[in-house]
Every structure is written in C-alpha cells, then in structure tokens.
Design a protein around this motif. Structure first.
Motif, PDB file in Angstrom:
ATOM      1  N   ASP A   1      60.038  31.029  47.027  1.00  0.00           N
ATOM      2  CA  ASP A   1      61.308  30.581  47.457  1.00  0.00           C
ATOM      3  C   ASP A   1      62.186  29.082  46.375  1.00  0.00           C
ATOM      4  OD1 ASP A   1      63.517  30.152  49.012  1.00  0.00           O
ATOM      5  OD2 ASP A   1      63.145  31.066  50.457  1.00  0.00           O
TER       6      ASP A   1
ATOM      7  N   ARG B   1      64.494  27.603  47.563  1.00  0.00           N
ATOM      8  CA  ARG B   1      64.697  26.853  48.371  1.00  0.00           C
ATOM      9  C   ARG B   1      63.704  25.822  48.968  1.00  0.00           C
ATOM     10  NH1 ARG B   1      68.063  31.466  51.728  1.00  0.00           N
ATOM     11  NH2 ARG B   1      65.846  32.830  51.166  1.00  0.00           N
TER      12      ARG B   1
ATOM     13  N   ASP C   1      75.154  32.216  45.716  1.00  0.00           N
ATOM     14  CA  ASP C   1      74.739  31.895  47.066  1.00  0.00           C
ATOM     15  C   ASP C   1      73.369  31.344  46.655  1.00  0.00           C
ATOM     16  OD1 ASP C   1      77.672  32.705  48.370  1.00  0.00           O
ATOM     17  OD2 ASP C   1      77.628  34.659  47.761  1.00  0.00           O
ATOM     18  N   ASP C   2      72.731  30.794  47.289  1.00  0.00           N
ATOM     19  CA  ASP C   2      71.830  30.322  48.058  1.00  0.00           C
ATOM     20  C   ASP C   2      70.685  31.685  48.012  1.00  0.00           C
ATOM     21  OD1 ASP C   2      72.344  28.910  46.448  1.00  0.00           O
ATOM     22  OD2 ASP C   2      71.517  27.019  48.172  1.00  0.00           O
ATOM     23  N   ASP C   3      69.706  32.148  46.915  1.00  0.00           N
ATOM     24  CA  ASP C   3      68.470  33.474  47.832  1.00  0.00           C
ATOM     25  C   ASP C   3      67.678  32.591  47.099  1.00  0.00           C
ATOM     26  OD1 ASP C   3      68.349  34.333  45.950  1.00  0.00           O
ATOM     27  OD2 ASP C   3      69.740  35.761  46.574  1.00  0.00           O
TER      28      ASP C   3
END
Ligand code: DAH
Length: 348
Positions: free
Chosen positions: A327, A329, A202-204
């Motif tokens: 982060d 992302r 899961d992206d975090d």
C-alpha cells in the motif's frame, strides 16, 4: 601544664571513639580545638606567666593542638569514606537488568531506495540535481511537447496553483527542460533528479496525490536507444540483484521518440510468475526513451549534433516491490511501528 595537656589528649582519645557522624566531628572540633575549645583555652591566661614559661607553654600547646587536629582529621576522613561507600552501595545501578526498550524510528524505506539510486548513478558519473515542485507550465508541459490544449495533458491530472501558468509539477520531467535550457546548448548533460510530483489522483493502495519519481537525462554526441538499454540494465542489476533481467516494451511519451516502458524480471519468482508480478514474471518500474528532436531543439540543443536519453523511475513502486509493501499510503503514514517493520526487513 604538660600533665594537663596529656590529660586532655587522653580524654580526646576516649571521646573520639564515640564519634560516628559528621555532626559528632563538628562537636568534637569545637570541644577541643574550636575558639573556646579545651586546648585553645590553655593559652588564655598567658599574661600571668613569665616570657620563658610562655614560650614553653606555647610549644606544648601547639604540639597538643597539632596532635588533636590530626586525630580528629583522621576520624573525619574515616567517616566521610564510610558515608561515601554507603551512598555508592545504595545508589549502585544494576547494569545487568534488562532495559526498557526505547521507541525509535528507522530510516524511511523510500529514502533508502532513493539513496541507493543516487549512489549507483553517481558512481556512473551522474550529478544529482533538484528542481522546484511549484513549476511553470512551460517546463512541465510546453517544452516537453505538450502545448496548451494537447489531449495528453488530461492524463496528468494537474494541480494548477495560479491561473494556467503555475502548477504543482505532475512529473519530474520538467527538470530535464530546466537543466537543458540552462546550458546554452553546448555542454553535455548527465543528471538524475529524485523528487516529489503531484496529481489529482484519488488515494488508494497504488495511487497517491503525491509521489516520488527519479528522473534521469543524458545529452551528448551519438547517444542511442542501446545506450539507454545498457545503462538501465546495469542500474537494475546493481539495485535489484545481479540476476535481474530487463525488458523494454514500446510505449509513447510526447518528449521521447522512440519511447519505452521498462520492466524487470520479478525478483520474487525470478520470472516464473507469482502474485507480486501478477503471474507475468515481469514488473514495470518506469518509462524512458530517446529525447525527442523537438525537445532538444526547444531547449537550445542542435538535434543534428546532440542526442540523449531520458527516463523516469517510480520510486515508491521500486520501494514497494523491493520491500514487499502493498500500500503506497504506508510511506506517508507516520507510524513508528511500521518503520520498525521495514527496519527488521532490512536486517534480514
Ligand atoms: N514523466 C513520465 C511520467 O510521469 C515518465 C517518463 C517517461 C520520464 C519517459 C522520462 C521519459 O524522462 O523519458 O509518466
């Protein structure tokens, strides 16, 4: 006739004073030297004169015509110059005005870090190679000591694409197996392979289903753990600063024995402890180890003659640490303002 010509010329000299526009030039040309202009007309009734007279008149008219053409030509040039000057003045660009800023991108920080790794490794004689992202189970797992049903496969949360044979590689280590099996077991290997890997995470802030690793492999005679330590230490000093200290902690991977976790001293606090290194003074940048006996054998090398070391750096992790990004992302976010921020950090 001479008088008549003189009169026309002086009339032209008067008229020309009032010529101001290109249209005036066209008109005055027509009036004096055009098809039925005043000077051209002088030749009209030539048949009424004797041949001698004709010759004389012809000469006089020709001289007059040349004079008129020159007068008008000079005026025309003057007008054209004036028009051009006016245009240049009107259309002049004030280069001292501040320009509006053009929004441009900047080199991706992740690419930059990968290129830095490549430069340092290439300077040490390594080749940069590529491998497929859509990988076979055999290279991703089996040849690396992870047969079907092995519990350690679970940790890699793999995306299977077709049955249980084709998958999105869960790490860049299959490139090791690909390179070794392509060599017939009789050639040294010295490669790195930067590339994407995929896991069902899961992206975090610290996980992404797609991430980048920099895999490395060396196979030769008498390669030992100390060679790995020396190489990684030199690389880290070159990439993160000469005062960087490296640390190797015991770890476990199926494809290396012994296996280590690679740490570097925190470049922010120089090992004293800060929030980047979570007060430990150390930052983990990847895994490594001495290539496992069975891996060498499975890939066609005689483990009694050949040995090697391998490593895998986390590229995003290195970039995040180097540039203070918190982060993961951010790397996959197409936002020019963010790459601009990286750009500025680079300049400092
Ligand atoms: N493939 C490992 C991972 O994804 C990283 C790694 C560890 C690569 C040890 C290696 C190695 O080549 O020797 O976590």
């Amino acid at each position: 006739m001479k008088e008549k010509v003189e009169q026309i010329i002086s009339q032209l000299q008067e008229d020309i004073k009032n010529v101001k526009t290109t249209q005036d030039v066209v008109d005055i040309k027509a009036k004096y030297i055009g098809k039925s202009g005043l000077i051209t007309d002088l030749m009209k009734n030539m048949k009424d004169y004797s041949p001698e007279e004709r010759k004389e008149i012809g000469q006089i008219v020709n001289v007059a015509k040349n004079e008129a053409t020159e007068l008008i030509g000079t005026k025309e040039e003057e007008i054209n110059k004036a028009i051009l000057n006016e245009k240049l003045e009107k259309e002049a660009i004030d280069i001292s005005l501040p320009a509006t800023e053009i929004a441009t991108g900047a080199p991706s920080i992740l690419e930059k870090v990968i290129e830095d790794f490549e430069d340092v490794f290439m300077s040490m004689g390594y080749d940069v190679v590529d491998g497929p992202e859509l990988e076979e189970d055999r290279y991703n797992f089996e040849l690396l000591g992870l047969p079907k049903g092995h519990p350690a496969r679970d940790a890699q949360d793999t995306f299977y694409v077709k049955g249980d044979e084709l998958l999105l590689r869960s790490h860049t280590s299959p490139v090791q197996a690909r390179v070794m099996t392509s060599k017939n077991g009789d050639e040294p290997v010295r490669i790195i392979c930067p590339g994407k890997a995929y896991r069902r995470d899961d992206d975090d802030a610290t996980h992404s289903h797609q991430f980048t690793q920099i895999e490395g492999l060396i196979v030769d005679k008498d390669i030992k753990l100390s060679d790995l330590k020396g190489t990684v230490t030199v690389i880290c000093k070159r990439l993160f600063g000469e005062d960087t200290v490296t640390r190797f902690r015991p770890s476990y991977y199926q494809f290396t024995e012994p296996s280590v976790e690679m740490d570097i001293s925190c470049f922010n606090c120089k090992g004293k402890g800060c929030n980047i290194c979570k007060n430990t003074g150390w930052i983990t940048i990847g895994g490594a180890g001495v290539v496992h006996y069975d891996v060498l054998k499975g890939c066609g090398y005689d483990p009694n003659k050949w040995s090697g070391f391998a490593f895998g750096f986390g590229a995003e992790r290195c970039a995040m640490l180097k540039y203070g990004i918190n982060d993961i992302r951010t790397f996959y976010n197409v936002d020019l303002r963010e790459s601009k921020v990286f750009d500025r950090k680079e300049e400092q």
